[in-house]
Design an enzyme around this catalytic site. Structure first.
Site, PDB file in Angstrom:
ATOM      1  N   LEU A 117     -10.232  12.841  14.390  1.00  0.00           N
ATOM      2  CA  LEU A 117     -10.039  11.394  14.402  1.00  0.00           C
ATOM      3  C   LEU A 117      -9.305  10.942  13.146  1.00  0.00           C
ATOM      4  O   LEU A 117      -9.690  11.306  12.043  1.00  0.00           O
ATOM      5  CB  LEU A 117     -11.393  10.682  14.473  1.00  0.00           C
ATOM      6  CG  LEU A 117     -12.288  11.058  15.653  1.00  0.00           C
ATOM      7  CD1 LEU A 117     -13.635  10.396  15.515  1.00  0.00           C
ATOM      8  CD2 LEU A 117     -11.637  10.674  16.969  1.00  0.00           C
ATOM      9  N   ASP A 118      -8.270  10.132  13.335  1.00  0.00           N
ATOM     10  CA  ASP A 118      -7.594   9.554  12.174  1.00  0.00           C
ATOM     11  C   ASP A 118      -8.145   8.148  11.934  1.00  0.00           C
ATOM     12  O   ASP A 118      -9.042   7.690  12.651  1.00  0.00           O
ATOM     13  CB  ASP A 118      -6.073   9.559  12.356  1.00  0.00           C
ATOM     14  CG  ASP A 118      -5.600   8.726  13.536  1.00  0.00           C
ATOM     15  OD1 ASP A 118      -6.326   7.789  13.962  1.00  0.00           O
ATOM     16  OD2 ASP A 118      -4.490   8.997  14.030  1.00  0.00           O
ATOM     17  N   SER A 119      -7.623   7.462  10.943  1.00  0.00           N
ATOM     18  CA  SER A 119      -8.178   6.150  10.577  1.00  0.00           C
ATOM     19  C   SER A 119      -8.026   5.134  11.706  1.00  0.00           C
ATOM     20  O   SER A 119      -8.915   4.306  11.922  1.00  0.00           O
ATOM     21  CB  SER A 119      -7.543   5.637   9.291  1.00  0.00           C
ATOM     22  OG  SER A 119      -6.150   5.551   9.431  1.00  0.00           O
TER      23      SER A 119
ATOM     24  N   ASP B 252      -8.012   5.822  14.974  1.00  0.00           N
ATOM     25  CA  ASP B 252      -9.040   6.180  15.955  1.00  0.00           C
ATOM     26  C   ASP B 252     -10.398   5.638  15.519  1.00  0.00           C
ATOM     27  O   ASP B 252     -11.158   5.105  16.335  1.00  0.00           O
ATOM     28  CB  ASP B 252      -9.170   7.709  16.085  1.00  0.00           C
ATOM     29  CG  ASP B 252      -7.951   8.368  16.684  1.00  0.00           C
ATOM     30  OD1 ASP B 252      -7.298   7.756  17.542  1.00  0.00           O
ATOM     31  OD2 ASP B 252      -7.655   9.515  16.292  1.00  0.00           O
TER      32      ASP B 252
END
Length: 74
Positions: free
Chosen positions: A33-35, A37
């Site tokens: 997960l990125d920021s 997400d």
């Protein structure tokens, strides 16, 4: 359904993961997960649980999110 199960289901649905593979110890990084997400997921958690969550450096694992949600719902 426990808070952990609901949070895992929301993450699994959003990122096409298997909820069985998501544990309290899973980090957002582990789950890919990125920021962006994470922001989307926080909004989903707020809708699902009726709470307001603040993004924080302290929220590193799924368990951290579950604890925060449970503390706000007491």
């Amino acid at each position: 359904m426990t808070t952990l199960e609901k949070v895992s289901a929301i993450i699994a649905e959003a990122k096409d993961l298997d909820a069985q593979d998501i544990t309290a110890e899973s980090t957002f990084e582990d789950l890919g997960l990125d920021s962006l997400d994470t922001v989307d997921l926080i909004m989903n958690f707020e809708d699902e649980f009726g709470v307001t969550l603040e993004m924080s450096e302290d929220l590193k694992t799924v368990g951290d999110v579950v604890e925060l949600i449970d503390s706000l719902r007491e």
